[in-house]
Write a protein that holds these residues in place. Structure first.
Motif, short mmCIF file in Angstrom:
data_model
loop_
_atom_site.label_atom_id
_atom_site.label_comp_id
_atom_site.label_asym_id
_atom_site.label_seq_id
_atom_site.Cartn_x
_atom_site.Cartn_y
_atom_site.Cartn_z
N ASP A 162 1.07 5.25 0.47
CA ASP A 162 0.34 6.36 1.08
C ASP A 162 0.55 7.62 0.25
OD1 ASP A 162 -0.78 8.35 2.57
OD2 ASP A 162 0.15 7.74 4.47
N TYR A 210 0.86 -1.19 0.00
CA TYR A 210 0.00 0.00 0.00
C TYR A 210 0.89 1.24 0.00
CZ TYR A 210 -3.05 3.66 1.73
OH TYR A 210 -3.72 4.85 1.87
N GLN A 237 1.52 11.39 1.48
CA GLN A 237 2.85 11.80 1.94
C GLN A 237 3.60 12.53 0.83
OE1 GLN A 237 3.86 11.27 5.22
NE2 GLN A 237 1.70 10.70 5.35
#
Ligand code: NAG
Ligand code: NAG
Length: 421
Positions: free
Chosen positions: A289, A287, A292
Motif C-alpha cells: 500500500d 500487495y 501509507q
C-alpha cells in the motif's frame, strides 16, 4: 555396463576396490539417484549433527569414497576453518579426502589457478564454510560476473552430480537470485533494501545474486534464531522487479538443513533435516500500500517446515512427514498467543521457540482463534505483524514432544500482513 566391466577387470587385476570408484563413476550414480543436489545449512552446524554430516558424505558418494572440496572464501581465518571441517569430515564422518579450496579476496591468483581447478575436478562434493557471503562472491567471480576457472570447475562438478553443501554464509551465497548481505528486520521494514550502507542494521543485498547453484529463491540463514522474517519480506518485496529478483525466499534455521535433490527440474524437492525448521516465503500475490507513510504489505504467505517435511520446489506443494498429525481438531489450546517483540529470536541454549514461530505455532494450535499478531519492540514506528490460518488452504501439522516449546509444529500457507501500528 562399460564401467562395471572395467571395474571387475581392475578388481581382478589389482584387487583394489577403491580404484573402482573413480570420480566420474561416483558422480554418475549420484546424478542418477539425486539429480543436482544441495545441502544448505542455516549456520551453527554442530560437529555432533550426524544427520546433516552423514547426509553430506552420503550424497558425495558415501563413507570411504566422498572427496570434499572445502571452500573457505567467506572466512577471515581460512586455514583454521579448513582444518576444522576437514577433521570433522574425515575423522568423524568417514570422508575419504578433503581439498582446501583457498579462493580468497586477499589473493586473486587462487581462483585462476589451473592446478587447483584440476584438483576440483577430482571432488565428489563441496562444502562452503561461513563468514561473509560478499567475500565469496567477490573472490569467486572475475570482472563482469564471469566464472573464475575454480568456480567453473565447481559448477561442472555440480552439473555432473557433485553435492554443493554450505553453512551460514556458505548457504546464503548459493542463489542465482539477489543475495542478502546484511541487516535486521525492523530497520529493513523501516528503511527498505539498499545495495550498500554504512550501518550494519540496514538491509543490504547484492543485485547480481550469488553463485547460482539454486534458482528461484533468495536464501537466508540463522533465520528464526535472529528473527529475520521482516528482512526477508522487505527484501523480496523491494527487489522482485529486478532482473535477478524473485518473489520467493527460503530462511533456514541454525543447525538445520534443507536437502535439495533434483534441483532445477519439475521433481525438485527440499527436505528439512535437523533440529529446527525452514521458512518458505511466497510474495506472488502480495500487495504494498504505497499510500501509507511506512511500509505496509498484505497477502504474504509463509510455510514453515520441520524435520522430515518436504517442499516441492517446482509446484510449491508440501508433503508433511509421516510422523506428524494434522492440528485441525487436535489443538492443545483455546487461544493464540501475541508478542511485543515479534522479531526476537532465541539463544542457542534455549528450548523456547523464537517469538515469530511461537505466535505462528499458537495460531495453528488454538481451537478458538484463527489469527493473532505481534508488534516490534522498536518504536517510531512500531510495526504490527498480523498472522492468520484462514484462506489459501492454510494447514498445520505437529509432532508432539514434551510441551508447546518442544512440540515440532509445521504449517503451510499462513497469511501475513505487516503495517505500522
Ligand atoms: C589461504 O589463503 C590465505 C589468504 O590469502 C593465506 O593467508 C593462507 O596462508 C592460505 N592457506 C594456505 C594453506 O595456503
Ligand atoms: C584424486 O583423488 C584420489 C583420492 O584422494 C587421489 O588418489 C588422486 O591422486 C586424485 N587425482 C588427482 C588428479 O588429483
Amino acid at each position: 555396463m562399460h564401467v562395471h566391466l572395467g571395474c571387475t577387470l581392475l578388481l581382478v587385476l589389482l584387487v583394489n576396490e577403491v580404484l573402482c570408484r573413480t570420480t566420474s563413476s561416483i558422480l554418475q550414480s549420484q546424478l542418477g539417484a539425486q539429480g543436482r543436489s544441495l545441502v544448505l545449512v542455516g549456520g551453527a552446524l554442530s560437529d555432533n549433527n550426524a544427520a546433516v554430516y552423514n547426509t553430506i558424505v552420503q550424497m558425495a558418494g558415501g563413507k570411504g569414497q566422498a572427496r570434499i572440496g572445502i571452500v573457505t572464501s567467506a572466512s577471515l581465518d581460512p586455514n583454521t576453518q579448513y582444518q576444522g571441517y576437514s577433521d570433522v569430515f574425515i575423522n568423524r564422518y568417514g570422508a575419504a579426502a578433503t581439498l582446501h579450496i583457498n579462493v580468497s579476496i586477499w589473493d586473486s591468483s587462487v581462483a585462476i589457478d589451473d592446478h587447483l581447478a584440476n584438483q576440483v575436478r577430482n571432488m565428489t562434493g563441496f562444502f562452503f564454510g561461513g563468514g561473509d557471503q560478499s567475500r565469496t562472491v567477490q573472490a569467486m567471480y572475475l570482472a563482469g560476473h564471469k566464472d573464475s576457472p575454480v568456480l567453473s570447475a565447481i559448477r561442472d562438478q555440480f552439473m555432473a552430480g557433485a553435492v554443493i553443501a554450505g553453512s551460514s554464509a556458505g548457504s546464503a551465497c548459493q542463489p542465482s537470485s539477489v543475495m542478502v548481505t546484511g541487516g535486521v528486520s525492523w530497520d529493513a521494514l523501516k528503511d527498505g533494501a539498499q545495495t550498500s550502507s554504512k550501518h550494519t542494521d540496514d538491509l543490504t543485498y547484492n543485485p547480481d545474486g550469488g553463485l547460482g547453484f539454486l534458482e528461484g529463491y533468495v536464501i537466508d540463514t540463522h533465520f528464526a534464531n535472529r528473527g529475520r522474517e521482516g528482512r526477508m519480506i522487505r527484501l523480496l518485496s523491494d527487489t522482485y522487479t529486478l532482473s535477478r529478483g524473485t518473489r520467493r525466499g527460503v530462511g533456514i534455521d541454525e543447525n538445520t538443513a534443507l536437502v535439495v535433490t533434483h534441483a532445477s527440474t519439475s521433481n525438485g524437492r527440499g527436505q528439512v533435516l535437523g533440529e529446527a525448521g525452514v521458512t518458505f516465503f511466497d510474495l506472488t500475490s502480495s500487495y504494498v500500500d504505497q499510500s501509507q507513510r511506512y511500509f505496509s504489505i498484505r497477502n504474504v504467505y509463509l510455510t514453515y517446515l520441520t524435520h522430515g517435511d518436504v517442499y516441492h520446489l517446482h509446484d510449491h506443494d508440501v508433503t508433511f512427514a509421516q510422523d506428524k498429525t494434522p492440528l485441525l481438531g487436535n489443538e492443545n489450546y483455546d487461544h493464540a498467543l501475541t508478542s511485543t517483540d515479534i522479531f526476537y529470536g532465541k539463544s542457542s541454549s534455549s528450548s523456547r521457540k523464537p517469538e515469530f514461530l511461537r505466535v505462528a505455532a499458537s495460531i495453528f494450535d488454538a481451537r478458538l482463534d484463527s489469527s493473532s499478531y505481534g508488534t516490534t519492540y522498536e518504536k517510531n514506528p512500531t510495526f504490527r505483524v498480523e498472522m492468520s490460518k484462514t484462506g489459501q488452504s492454510a494447514v498445520g501439522y505437529v509432532k508432539r514432544a514434551h510441551d508447546f516449546h518442544t512440540d515440532l509444529h509445521s504449517y503451510k500457507n499462513m497469511y501475513v500482513s505487516i503495517h505500522a501500528a
